[in-house]
Motif scaffolding. Structure first.
Motif: not given
Length: 140
Positions: A93-99
């Motif tokens: 898991i390389s990224r968690s993009a929060l919007t």
């Protein structure tokens, strides 16, 4: 505080299948497997659950931060998009993009962003993720 989840897996990685059950019962023998994780078959997968946990944790951390400063959000909407990508023989898991989109009366943009960044850095799920975390935050 300790929270638990249990998994039962049967078979190999590609054709096997498993079920997930959470302590609260929200998930109860929920199916998952290769097709729910890497294709579009109905069911859940670990990455989706991490995304839900991150969005939920972040939103609550933001609400508590705002509350401590005397603000109350009318609405906080957060999406977490978790990226799973190949790494060596496996995946990471390389990224968690929060919007984040929020309606918070009587707060200015700079103060809002300060609280949002604080929640991004300090929610427990952000702290446990060994991944890049990004935040796109806007007041509405």
């Amino acid at each position: 505080m300790i929270r638990k989840a249990n998994v039962v897996w049967k078979g190999d990685g590609r054709t096997g299948a498993g079920t997930m059950t959470t302590q609260s019962g929200v998930l109860s023998n929920s199916p998952y497997g290769f097709k729910t994780r890497f294709e579009s078959e109905p069911g859940t997968n670990p990455e989706e659950l991490i995304a839900a946990a991150h969005a939920g944790c972040f939103s609550m951390a933001l609400a508590f931060g705002l509350q401590a400063a005397g603000f109350t959000a009318e609405e906080i909407r957060t999406e977490a998009a978790v990226t799973l990508e190949p790494e060596g023989e496996g995946f990471k898991i390389s990224r968690s993009a929060l919007t984040l989109r929020a309606r918070i009366p009587a707060i200015d943009e700079a103060k809002f962003l300060e609280f949002a960044r604080g929640a991004e850095k300090n929610c427990p799920v952000s702290k446990v993720l060994n991944a890049e975390i990004t935040l796109d935050a806007k007041l509405e």
